[in-house]
Enzyme design. Structure first.
Site, short mmCIF file in Angstrom:
data_model
loop_
_atom_site.label_atom_id
_atom_site.label_comp_id
_atom_site.label_asym_id
_atom_site.label_seq_id
_atom_site.Cartn_x
_atom_site.Cartn_y
_atom_site.Cartn_z
N LYS A 288 0.85 -1.19 0.00
CA LYS A 288 0.00 0.00 0.00
C LYS A 288 0.89 1.23 0.00
O LYS A 288 2.07 1.18 0.38
CB LYS A 288 -0.95 0.03 1.19
CG LYS A 288 -0.28 0.28 2.53
CD LYS A 288 -1.28 0.59 3.65
CE LYS A 288 -2.34 -0.45 3.82
NZ LYS A 288 -3.18 -0.21 5.02
N LYS B 68 -7.08 -6.72 -1.73
CA LYS B 68 -7.86 -6.09 -0.67
C LYS B 68 -8.70 -4.95 -1.26
O LYS B 68 -8.17 -4.07 -1.92
CB LYS B 68 -6.94 -5.57 0.42
CG LYS B 68 -6.24 -6.67 1.22
CD LYS B 68 -5.12 -6.14 2.08
CE LYS B 68 -5.58 -5.11 3.08
NZ LYS B 68 -4.45 -4.58 3.87
#
Length: 396
Positions: free
Chosen positions: A28, A86
């Site tokens: 991320k 995700k």
């Protein structure tokens, strides 16, 4: 066993996380929001660098809840070779439609839905996710400046999420500005993974680079599985899910008394009919004799936290009506003695609303001798649970 997920921004941080012992490498961009996505090129490079040593996950970004937008991004990330994708599910009337749009992708890639404790958390979405083939769900926080997970979702509510995921056939995870003191508070609920970013970084700044010593400290706080074929699948040193500290305790160092004093909680309790259907104030006093690991404690790895006792009391109380004060005291004592370093616990349960004074019970429980002898050197527990005697009893 609970796994450790480390959020990294690319190849260099992934190597640090691997060296520190992380179980899952999560990609991320922390500078781009709670679920900021890295570029597809960084995803490919990191997958190639990790080379199967650990599973790799990647977030899709803080996307609007538009089914086709989410589907297209999730497919792009899946095609880059990650093990998990995700996807953030923000409060929206289109959440179910987004899950349905991802159903074809879920047949070939493990999808993890991210829900947010600081937004309108809808756990009724869990069976919808399961119906559409999602692999799991996790709870995070959307506003990293707005508090940690436990500021928005108290510990007694965590088991409810974990259990509902299991009922739906979903793996589950917890994240949200987690810090080291949160770990022993969350482990008792048995989540499949705990996710970290800020706690891994220099001075806990989530946009800074991750630090190898911070990664190792988190790793040491989370139980690890032993390789297949060992006598025990879990390292006994790490069995203390309620207040874990590493290493075998050394009886020659003596014990500390950890206590919770005058902790008042509303409880549904009582055997009489007039005591049913409402709560009454109950005061808890708990003292635990805990073996020391070191005479120079420095961080959460070296202590048994009083938060574990208070969280446990709240969780027990949240289960519903308890007939007897004695039963409540026994449950608290059993919970505290789950930590293998606790040698003795005294629990006092006092009902405060039945007269001008308090009434209740105080019990003392000790660890069984066979369990105590197994603490040093480390060895699997032989059972035997608890034994002891009531010090003082009163009407319940």
């Amino acid at each position: 066993m609970t796994k450790m997920l480390a959020s990294v921004n690319g190849v260099d941080e992934a190597e640090i996380a691997l060296t520190g012992g992380a179980d899952i490498i999560d990609l991320k961009d922390p500078k781009a929001g709670a679920l900021g996505a890295v570029t597809i090129e960084i995803v490919r490079q990191t997958v190639a660098t990790v080379a199967g040593r650990r599973p790799v996950s990647a977030v899709c970004g803080d996307l609007p809840m538009v089914p086709e937008t989410i589907r297209a991004k999730a497919e792009e990330i899946a095609d880059a070779g990650v093990d998990y994708v995700k996807i953030g599910f923000f409060p929206s009337g289109d959440a179910a439609a987004c899950a349905e749009a991802l159903a074809p992708l879920a047949k070939r890639t493990k999808l993890i839905a991210v829900l947010f404790a600081d937004l309108k958390l809808d756990l009724d979405l869990l069976p919808v996710l399961a119906k559409n083939g999602f692999h799991g769900a996790m709870i995070d926080t959307a506003d990293k400046a707005g508090g940690r997970l436990l500021d928005h979702m108290p510990p007694e509510r965590i088991p409810g999420f974990v259990n509902r995921c299991r009922e739906a056939g979903l793996i589950n995870g917890l994240a949200g500005s987690l810090e080291t003191p949160d770990i022993p508070r969350l482990l008792p609920s048995g989540p499949d993974f705990l996710g970290f970013r800020g706690a891994l970084c220099d001075q806990s700044q989530r946009t800074a680079s991750i630090d190898i010593e911070a990664v190792r400290q988190i790793r040491e706080l989370i139980p690890e599985e032993r390789p297949a074929g060992n006598a025990s699948s879990v390292d006994y040193r790490l069995l203390a899910a309620r207040g874990y500290s590493p290493g075998a305790a050394d009886p020659t160092l003596g014990t500390d008394k950890i206590f919770v004093r005058d902790f008042v909680v509303p409880v549904q309790i009582g055997a009489y009919s007039f005591e049913h259907g409402h709560t009454q104030k109950v005061c808890f006093n708990v003292t635990a004799d805990v073996l020391r690991v070191t005479n120079a404690p420095e961080d959460m790895r070296h202590v048994f936290s009083y938060d574990i006792i208070m969280d446990g009391i709240r969780t027990i109380v949240a289960r519903g009506h308890v007939q007897l004060s004695e039963a409540l005291a026994e449950q608290v004592a059993a919970l505290v003695l789950e930590d293998p370093r606790v040698m003795r616990v005294v629990v006092r349960v006092e009902k405060l609303e039945l007269g001008p004074g308090g009434v209740g019970v105080e019990i003392e429980r000790k660890r069984a001798k066979e369990q105590t002898s197994s603490l040093h050197p480390p060895a699997p527990s032989h059972g035997g649970g608890l034994h002891g005697r009531d010090k003082k009893g009163a009407s319940s």
